[in-house]
Motif scaffolding. Structure first.
Motif, mmCIF file in Angstrom:
data_model
loop_
_atom_site.group_PDB
_atom_site.id
_atom_site.type_symbol
_atom_site.label_atom_id
_atom_site.label_comp_id
_atom_site.label_asym_id
_atom_site.label_seq_id
_atom_site.Cartn_x
_atom_site.Cartn_y
_atom_site.Cartn_z
ATOM 1 N N VAL A 1 13.758 2.240 -6.782
ATOM 2 C CA VAL A 1 12.814 2.700 -7.803
ATOM 3 C C VAL A 1 11.877 3.762 -7.241
ATOM 4 C CG1 VAL A 1 12.906 0.553 -9.107
ATOM 5 C CG2 VAL A 1 11.236 0.780 -7.258
ATOM 6 N N ASP A 2 11.358 4.557 -8.163
ATOM 7 C CA ASP A 2 10.379 5.580 -7.791
ATOM 8 C C ASP A 2 8.959 5.029 -7.809
ATOM 9 O OD1 ASP A 2 12.392 7.875 -7.993
ATOM 10 O OD2 ASP A 2 12.491 7.018 -10.004
ATOM 11 N N SER A 3 8.742 4.003 -8.655
ATOM 12 C CA SER A 3 7.395 3.440 -8.815
ATOM 13 C C SER A 3 7.474 1.925 -8.882
ATOM 14 C CB SER A 3 6.735 3.967 -10.099
ATOM 15 O OG SER A 3 6.657 5.373 -10.099
ATOM 16 N N ASP B 1 0.818 -1.212 0.000
ATOM 17 C CA ASP B 1 0.000 0.000 0.000
ATOM 18 C C ASP B 1 0.860 1.274 0.000
ATOM 19 O OD1 ASP B 1 1.029 -0.387 2.507
ATOM 20 O OD2 ASP B 1 -0.849 0.007 3.584
ATOM 21 N N HIS B 2 2.167 1.142 -0.251
ATOM 22 C CA HIS B 2 3.063 2.301 -0.289
ATOM 23 C C HIS B 2 2.646 3.246 -1.421
ATOM 24 C CE1 HIS B 2 6.862 4.563 -0.871
ATOM 25 N NE2 HIS B 2 7.060 4.312 0.425
ATOM 26 N N PRO B 3 2.826 4.552 -1.251
ATOM 27 C CA PRO B 3 2.415 5.520 -2.292
ATOM 28 C C PRO B 3 3.071 5.295 -3.648
ATOM 29 C CG PRO B 3 2.875 6.652 -0.230
ATOM 30 C CD PRO B 3 3.297 5.239 -0.024
ATOM 31 N N SER B 4 4.190 4.588 -3.686
ATOM 32 C CA SER B 4 4.883 4.369 -4.965
ATOM 33 C C SER B 4 4.241 3.266 -5.797
ATOM 34 C CB SER B 4 6.350 3.994 -4.712
ATOM 35 O OG SER B 4 6.440 2.765 -4.001
ATOM 36 N N VAL B 5 3.271 2.544 -5.207
ATOM 37 C CA VAL B 5 2.697 1.374 -5.870
ATOM 38 C C VAL B 5 1.468 1.759 -6.695
ATOM 39 C CG1 VAL B 5 1.666 -0.902 -5.522
ATOM 40 C CG2 VAL B 5 3.563 -0.139 -4.048
ATOM 41 N N LEU B 6 1.428 1.245 -7.939
ATOM 42 C CA LEU B 6 0.272 1.444 -8.806
ATOM 43 C C LEU B 6 -0.176 0.085 -9.341
ATOM 44 C CD1 LEU B 6 2.540 3.869 -9.595
ATOM 45 C CD2 LEU B 6 0.624 4.619 -11.015
ATOM 46 N N GLN B 7 -1.473 -0.095 -9.487
ATOM 47 C CA GLN B 7 -1.979 -1.247 -10.218
ATOM 48 C C GLN B 7 -1.781 -0.987 -11.713
ATOM 49 O OE1 GLN B 7 -3.464 -4.293 -10.029
ATOM 50 N NE2 GLN B 7 -3.070 -4.486 -7.821
ATOM 51 N N TYR B 8 -1.723 -2.075 -12.503
ATOM 52 C CA TYR B 8 -1.394 -1.923 -13.925
ATOM 53 C C TYR B 8 -2.358 -1.000 -14.662
ATOM 54 C CZ TYR B 8 -4.972 -5.505 -15.032
ATOM 55 O OH TYR B 8 -6.140 -6.203 -15.170
ATOM 56 N N ALA B 9 -3.639 -1.033 -14.304
ATOM 57 C CA ALA B 9 -4.605 -0.167 -14.998
ATOM 58 C C ALA B 9 -4.283 1.305 -14.757
ATOM 59 C CB ALA B 9 -6.026 -0.489 -14.534
#
Length: 671
Positions: free
Chosen positions: A617-619, A479-487
């Protein structure tokens, strides 16, 4: 007749016969050619394309002898007892107003069996079997086999033959120094290397007479080391014309070439410059090939004098009515080929029956049959991804009253995400096609609606095509702010930083990496694409190849997977290597056997083997699979409402639009 495509729809006079327009259906091995019991299906397949307006179709390849089999007991025409079933095919095409030619294909060193032969005993890098070098007697016997095959084709009712001289098959193995190491009269200078091809055309013409179409498919751009120069290609073309060929079809690339030639990331009509260069040099018609998937592209090639005919293969899998729709001004109604290869070439190379992702009726014309509904029903379709759109269209085609619900602001689902990936812009054509069909058929489309059970109680049946949600792996710090789901990463790529880790190396992981490593899409810029893949459009180098000039990635990317196997193993057989090569060339780090420790402000902490590593990494983009959204299933069952689950909602593992569209079609035909 529509006048938007005057060159495409103009007849072609061959002297002894006339073709009704300039569309040739290019050869494809469907998987129905190998057994006589399947020829009724093959007949229906070609008849559908002839009814759709195709002037001349070419069958999948038939070997003139056993040595030339693609694999043991594959398609062959070498004796009279094999002729009978072919008459069903030719009669069906003629009754539908078309013409058809049989392709004669000797696989040479591509033959997947120990009897294989070639110009020289040089093994192919894509085949475990090493061929025998053909003897003088074997060469003469094979030339006679080609002539006999052509005679049998004529007896079977074919209007002509296509002699396969490209794509690295036997004749091409003689013409190119890459394989031909001979020092006799069949090797050495081009006059000798081309002799096998020329003698075959002469023998076939003498055997079948003057009023029979002979197409020679000439490898004009080998795209391999040891390929022919343009002067050598030109010599072959003129010699083949003099030997009696009626037309010359363009061959691009060998199967072992490391340059993609037909996948979706290849620009439309990217190789139109090749026949355009040859056409002024010969007096017989020249045919253009590869990635010609709209009437506009075809018309442009013909109008500018690049060719005399266009070869469409996969576009006629996608829509057998391609020509008729163009002729009546309905090009917007064409179900456009997106060049995905998933149901056609991938099936062929896996020895399965070929079909089409966007048209599962292809090659199943006798098995998938759309009939009007006996009882008209009110049907709700929940979810407007590929499965939902297909179900809605097929149900409406049969006369049902259909309402399509979608929680998003537009139809398309995962397909709409895929269309954002560089090299997959063609996917927007499928969205355009379905949107058009939904409107034309009067389907009620309700967007931005979160469906609940109360909204479905008045429907007779429900198709649950509610799709998937991204799986969230149990990694500390997920749940870290750097994490995005693929969509999120696909729709908002500007949020992704300059250093990025992609968790999961399935199809979506590769797509995300393609997007994030591309400053722009070379699929929309032929010049940039030629540079990226090392294609020499001036054709002044052997094989038409040049040094690659791959554009640099704007980001530093790590593509990761838990499995220890090589990344991309599960990608399409005929397209996966393209994705792997593209990412490697852009410097994407691909690492397997990864254990994910945690995500924090320092980046992604992993263990590879026994070595702990921190990727600063940043993301972090999560492409770790999907979960089916079946939240309405229990309420529907409890409410006693008949329902069917299709697409990702039915099975989320390895998102598969091919499976989703076919499944939705089959269910819609039964409602």
């Amino acid at each position: 007749m529509n006048t938007a495509y005057p060159h495409l729809l103009e007849p072609l006079d061959l002297g002894f016969t006339q073709l009704r327009n300039r569309v040739l259906m290019g050869s494809m091995h469907i998987g129905l050619e190998d057994k006589a019991r399947d020829f009724d299906k093959l007949a229906a397949f070609f008849a559908a394309r002839a009814k759709g307006g195709v002037a001349l179709a070419v069958t999948g390849g038939f070997s003139p002898n056993r040595e030339g089999w693609l694999y043991p007991f594959a398609s062959k025409l070498s004796s009279k007892r094999e002729v009978g079933p072919h008459r069903d095919v030719t009669s069906a095409v003629h009754e539908a107003g078309g013409k058809i030619a049989l392709q004669i294909l000797h696989a040479g060193r591509y033959s997947y069996h120990p009897l294989s032969v070639s110009a020289s005993a040089v093994k192919s890098p894509i085949n475990p079997f090493k061929p025998r070098a053909m003897s003088e007697r074997g060469i003469r016997s094979t030339i006679a086999d080609y002539a006999r095959c052509a005679v049998l084709a004529r007896e079977a009712g074919y209007d002509g033959v296509e002699i396969m001289g490209s794509e690295g098959y036997l004749i091409n193995q003689f013409t190119a120094p890459r394989v031909n190491r001979r020092d006799d009269g069949w090797g050495g200078p081009i006059e000798n290397r081309a002799r096998f091809a020329v003698e075959i055309v002469k023998a076939v013409r003498e055997a079948v007479g003057p009023d029979f179409i002979i197409i020679f498919r000439l490898s004009m751009l080998d795209l391999v080391e040891g390929g022919n120069t343009w002067d050598e290609v030109l010599f072959q073309a003129k010699a083949i014309e003099a030997a009696g060929a009626t037309m010359i079809n363009t061959g691009i690339g060998w199967h072992e070439a490391r340059v993609p030639t037909i996948v979706t990331s290849v620009p439309r009509a990217a190789f139109g410059f090749v026949p355009e260069k040859l056409r002024p040099e010969v007096s017989i018609p020249v045919i253009a090939v590869n990635r010609i998937n709209t009437p506009e592209i075809a018309e442009d090639l013909l109008a500018r004098g690049a060719c005399d005919m266009v070869s469409l293969a996969r576009p006629l899998l996608a829509d057998p009515e391609f020509v008729n729709k163009a002729a009546r001004g309905g090009a917007q109604d064409i179900n456009t080929c997106i060049a995905c290869n998933q149901a056609c070439l991938d099936h062929t190379f896996a020895l399965k029956r070929a079909s089409c992702l966007v048209n599962p009726y292809a090659a199943y014309e006798t098995e998938l049959v759309r009939k009007p509904a006996e009882v008209v029903k009110q049907v709700a379709v929940v979810g407007a991804g590929p499965a939902g759109m297909t179900a809605a269209v097929e149900l409406a085609e049969r006369g049902h009253q259909v309402t399509l619900f979608e929680r998003g602001k537009a139809v398309g689902g995962q397909f709409r995400l895929a269309a954002r990936i560089p090299g997959k812009e063609e996917f927007t054509e499928t969205l355009r096609y379905y949107t058009r069909r939904l409107d034309t058929l009067g389907v009620t489309v309700r967007l931005g609606v979160e469906v609940d059970i109360e909204m479905l109680t008045d429907f007779d049946e429900v198709i649950l095509a509610s799709g998937v949600t991204g799986r969230v792996p149990a990694i500390p710090g997920i749940d870290h702010p750097s994490v995005l789901q693929y969509a999120e990463a696909i729709e908002q790529s500007e949020r992704v930083g300059p250093r990025v880790a992609v968790i999961g190396a399935g199809g979506i992981g590769f797509d995300v990496s393609e997007l994030l490593s591309s400053a722009e899409s070379t699929a929309l810029d032929p010049a940039a694409w030629y540079a990226e893949w090392g294609v020499n459009p001036a054709i002044d180098s052997a094989g038409g190849i040049a040094a690659k000039a791959t554009p640099a990635s704007p980001r530093q990317i790590w593509l990761l997977q838990r499995k220890k196997e090589s990344l991309g193993k599960g990608l399409g057989k005929t397209s996966g290597w393209v994705h792997r090569s593209s990412l490697r060339d852009r410097g994407v780090h691909m690492i397997g056997g990864v254990h994910y420790e945690r995500i924090d402000d320092e980046g992604l902490h992993i263990v590879v083997g026994d070595e702990p590593r921190t990727l600063a990494v940043d993301s972090v983009v999560v492409c770790a699979g999907q979960l089916s959204d079946r939240s309405l299933e229990d309420p529907l069952r409890e409410g006693g409402i008949p329902f069917h689950v299709v697409g990702g909602a039915h099975e989320a593992a390895e998102l598969d639009a091919k499976r989703a569209i076919r499944q939705a079609t089959e269910i819609a035909l039964k409602v």
